[in-house]
Each structure stands twice: as structure tokens, then as C-alpha cells.
Design an enzyme around this catalytic site. Structure first.
Site, PDB file in Angstrom:
ATOM      1  CB  CYS A 154       8.257 -25.806  11.963  1.00  0.00           C
ATOM      2  SG  CYS A 154       7.327 -27.124  12.782  1.00  0.00           S
TER       3      CYS A 154
ATOM      4  CG  LEU B 199       5.504 -28.428   8.220  1.00  0.00           C
ATOM      5  CD1 LEU B 199       5.919 -29.508   7.230  1.00  0.00           C
ATOM      6  CD2 LEU B 199       6.632 -28.151   9.202  1.00  0.00           C
TER       7      LEU B 199
ATOM      8  CG  ASP C 146       2.310 -18.285  21.165  1.00  0.00           C
ATOM      9  OD1 ASP C 146       3.064 -18.427  22.160  1.00  0.00           O
ATOM     10  OD2 ASP C 146       2.316 -19.055  20.190  1.00  0.00           O
TER      11      ASP C 146
END
Length: 496
Positions: free
Chosen positions: A212, A217, A330
């Protein structure tokens, strides 16, 4: 934005000097002339809207150089010729170009090779009277047929639901894919349709979910040729998923490295955005460190060090070798995926940004994940390479301590892993921060060296942090020293 202002005249070429501008909206005016080639110099541009004007000429091919361009609209002008190929233009829909009578909407083909999709204004005018004659009769017939269809379909659906409710649900879920669309593949030229994806995931059944992300998803899929892949289905706010989709495709179509996840293909159909990656058998580092009941017992120090090395190599490639360079923005343990050999692959480039060779940063909103965001991002909306290094330092601390970056279940004073580790070092208790699964007196010096590297990465001053290439060098040196020590130990016992 200067849309809806009845402005006239040519589009000012001087816009090209606004290299920091993110949005240029000139729609619904009376601009005429051609689209200036100079707009390709707006290196930070994300939205270019020239719709509903009187622009003519062709679309400059140089606009494909706008690496951040996620929205482009030139509909309802008088443009001619072919749509540029390459860059972000491969992701724009035909709706962004309609209303230009002599503009070819066929991608990767010259208008002269095939019949135009859009009729010319002259032809429309000649056929208008014939269309008008048929409309009156046609509307009446269509209305009767539509009523019949609705009544009949309700009866059929009712009977189908009585026999097989699940089949009806699957049919409804896939209604948006009625017109088959080919998936664009980078690594394999064999045709793959959206029906193949739907079948391999049982119409995105929840039993196939393996991960997820922030915007959707991830499903495990076995393609018709037997390959296992991971399919990310982006969902949620349209502008956000479109931005992530653009960033992933733009980044991973340029970046190819053994420590980056491999993007095998993508599909853009309706409101769905699908990204297809090579399947990583061992999932994410986050799972092995924090989700498994054994608290990462299966990850010995040798595996952890190799994971750190691979992640550092992938990061160094993004920062230094890839052209243009890339900021990931990230880096975290859940975005480090592990293959069957526990080799690390950086993943999830939805927040990534391309950086021109002469730039050292990008101006952006503060994004990332709590616990991994560098402290300087709170003072300035500037993302830098050293910001990625900070996040990598947090991952190193996770590998060493087994702790999450932030854990509110822990006592006050030890919830933030950075503050806790620095305090333990201050008290000369740094050996107590290592997780029991990796702490061993025989490798304590090695662990301390990696801890020192991690602390350099998370220092508050960005300039004091190492570069990603330094990280690769240091971690490789530690691994080599470890290998040499192992060889010497073997020699001393006569195993050479």
C-alpha cells in the site's frame, strides 16, 4: 494566471525567461500567432494551458524538454501538424488537443501517412446540412432503443445477480475498461492488454494486494508469459495521482540501475493509472524490520550492511550519474524493496523531481514521510541532495537499532530515534542503541563506524552531511574490511 481576460496578440516569447514559474494559464483569450519555442526554457513549468485561443502553426517539439510538465492543454485553437513525441507528451490525452481541425491526433505517426482523425472545418461545413436532416429521425429512434435497452438490461442484471452476484460485481468494476487498451512496455515488446492485467489480478481482488502506497494499492500479478510483476493502481485525488504517475514514468524511464526498481510498463486508461514493476520477492525493508513477529531476526548484520550498500549505490546513481539528476524526496525503509537475494532496490518515485545539471536544488512544497523529513525543510521550501542523504541516515539508524524513526509508544525522550541516539552517544552509551539481533562484540567496531556515518547523515547542518558518493565509498570500505577479516580468520584456521 491571466485566463478569461479577452487578451489579444501573440504569446509573449519573454515568458521563457520565467524559469521558476510553475503554472502558465493563458486559456480563454484571443491570443494569435504561433506557440513560442522559448517556452521550452521554463524549466520549472508544471501546467501550460493555451486552450480556447486563436493560435496557429505547429506545437514546438522543444516543449518535450519540459521535464516537470504534468498538464498541457492546447484544445480549440487552429494548430496544425503532428503532436510532438517523447517527454511528457506521451502521457497527455487526446482531449488536450481536440478542436484543432488540422492537428493530427495520431501518436507516433505522420498525418500524411494516415487519414486525419479530426475533420477539417471545411468538410464539417459541407456535411452539416446532411447531419441536420438525419438528426430529427435519429433522435427518435435512439430514444426508443435506449428505453428498450434500459428495461432489458435491468431484467438481465436482476437474473444474473440471482445466479452469480460476484460475476455482476466484477462486470461493474471492469466497465471502464470495455475498450481494450494496450499497456505500454519498456522491457518487452509483446502486446499486453488491460484485460491481461484484470485477469491476472482477478479484477484487482484484495487477495492479490501485496503493498500500500500513499496514492494507491500494489497487486501481485502473473502475466500470460509467466512473469511475476507488481501492479500499482493509483487512486484518490486526480491531480495528485496524475502528478505521481507522471513522476514515476518520467523518472524510471530515464533511470536504469541495478539498485532501482525496474518499471516494466504503464497504462493510462480512464481515471485509472497503472504502473507495472518487476516483482520483489522479499517485499520492503520496513516489513522485515518492523512488521514481522521476529523483529527482523532473519536479517543478520551481513544482510543489513549489503542492503545499506545497495541503497546508497542507487541513491548515488540518482544524484550523480543519471541525466538529468534526480531527487527522490521520499527515501524510507518502506521504499527500499528486496529481491530474492535481499539486494536493495529504491522504489516509489512519485515525489521525485528532475534536477538540471546547473541546479543544486528544486523549489517545492514540503513533502515526505514523518520522521524522514530533514529539519531544514521546515524553514525553506527547497529540496536538495542533502535532504535525501538525511533520509538515508534515518534508514541506517533503523538498520542498526531496529527502531522506527518515530515511535509514540515509547517513553518520552526516546520516541524520536535521532534525538535518542544522539543523547545515548553524548552519554557514551552508543553500544546500547544496537538491536540485539545484530549486536555482537566481534563486530562492534564495524557497527560503531556505520553508526558514525548515520549520525553524519542526520546532522542538523546540511553542509556537514556527506554526499551520496561518500556514503557508497565508506560503506564499501567497511564491507571490504569485513571480507578481509573473514579471509584472515579462515587462513588462521587453515581453511584457505
Amino acid at each position: 494566471m491571466v485566463s478569461n481576460n479577452l487578451l489579444a496578440g501573440p504569446v509573449w516569447p519573454g515568458f521563457g525567461r520565467l524559469v521558476k514559474l510553475h503554472v502558465l494559464d493563458l486559456s480563454w483569450n484571443n491570443f494569435s500567432g504561433g506557440i513560442p519555442d522559448e517556452l521550452s526554457n521554463m524549466s520549472s513549468l508544471e501546467v501550460l494551458n493555451l486552450a480556447h485561443n486563436d493560435l496557429n502553426g505547429s506545437i514546438p517539439s522543444s516543449l518535450t524538454e519540459l521535464n516537470f510538465l504534468s498538464q498541457f492543454d492546447v484544445s480549440f485553437n487552429n494548430l496544425t501538424g503532428d503532436i510532438p513525441a517523447g517527454g511528457q507528451f506521451s502521457t497527455f490525452a487526446n482531449e488536450d488537443f481536440v478542436g484543432n481541425s488540422a492537428l493530427c491526433l495520431l501518436r507516433n505517426a505522420s498525418c500524411s501517412d494516415k487519414a486525419p482523425i479530426v475533420e477539417t472545418a471545411h468538410r464539417k461545413k459541407n456535411t452539416a446540412s446532411l447531419v441536420a436532416l438525419g438528426v430529427g429521425t435519429g433522435v427518435g429512434v435512439i430514444f426508443i432503443l435506449w428505453i428498450s435497452y434500459v428495461v432489458l438490461s435491468r431484467v438481465v442484471r436482476s437474473r444474473m445477480h440471482e445466479r452469480n452476484p460476484k460475476a455482476v460485481a466484477n462486470a461493474e468494476d471492469s466497465s471502464g475498461y470495455a475498450n481494450s487498451s494496450l499497456v505500454l512496455l519498456f522491457q518487452n515488446n509483446k502486446d499486453l492488454s488491460i484485460e491481461d492485467i484484470l485477469k491476472s489480478t482477478n479484477h484487482f481482488d484484495q487477495a492479490y494486494i501485496v503493498g500500500c502506497g500513499g496514492f494507491g494499492l500494489v497487486y501481485k500479478s502473473t502475466l500470460p508469459d509467466g512473469r511475476k510483476v507488481a501492479v500499482k493502481r493509483l487512486s484518490g485525488d486526480y491531480s495528485q495521482i496524475e502528478r505521481e504517475f507522471q513522476a514515476e514514468v518520467e523518472t524510471l524511464s530515464r533511470a536504469q540501475h541495478q539498485n532501482l526498481v525496474l518499471l516494466e510498463g504503464y497504462c493510462k486508461i480512464g481515471n485509472d493509472r497503472l504502473l507495472i514493476y518487476s516483482y520483489m520477492e522479499n517485499g520492503s525493508l520496513d516489513y522485515w524490520l518492523h512488521e514481522r513477529p521476529d523483529s527482523g531476526a532473519q536479517l543478520d548484520w551481513q544482510k543489513r550492511l549489503r542492503i545499506a550498500q545497495g541503497s546508497a549505490r542507487g541513491l548515488a546513481y540518482l544524484h550523480l550519474s543519471c541525466e538529468p539528476h534526480i531527487l527522490h524526496r521520499d527515501i524510507k525503509s518502506s521504499n527500499i524493496l528486496l529481491d530474492e537475494n535481499f539486494e536493495a532496490h529504491l522504489a516509489d518515485f512519485g515525489l521525485a523531481r528532475l534536477v538540471c545539471a546547473y541546479d543544486t536544488h528544486v523549489t517545492t512544497d514540503v513533502v515526505g514521510t514523518l520522521g524522514y523529513i530533514p529539519p531544514e525543510y521546515a524553514q525553506s521550501p527547497v529540496a536538495t541532495y542533502k535532504g535525501d542523504v538525511y533520509s538515508f541516515g534515518i534508514v541506517l539508524l533503523e538498520l542498526l537499532t531496529g527502531r522506527r524513526p518515530v515511535d509514540m509508544c515509547r517513553p518520552k525522550g526516546s520516541r524520536d530515534v535521532v534525538s535518542w541516539v544522539l543523547q545515548m552517544k553524548k552519554e557514551d552509551r552508543e553500544t546500547e542503541v544496537f538491536h540485539p539481533n545484530v549486536h555482537d562484540k566481534s563486530i562492534e567496531a564495524e557497527l560503531l563506524r556505520v553508526l558514525e556515518i548515520a549520525c553524519l547523515c542526520v546532522t542538523a547542518a546540511p553542509k556537514s552531511r556527506p554526499t551520496s558518493q561518500q556514503l557508497v565509498t565508506w560503506l564499501d570500505d567497511i564491507a571490504e574490511s569485513r571480507a578481509q577479516s573473514s579471509d584472515e580468520a579462515s587462513d588462521s584456521f587453515g581453511f584457505a
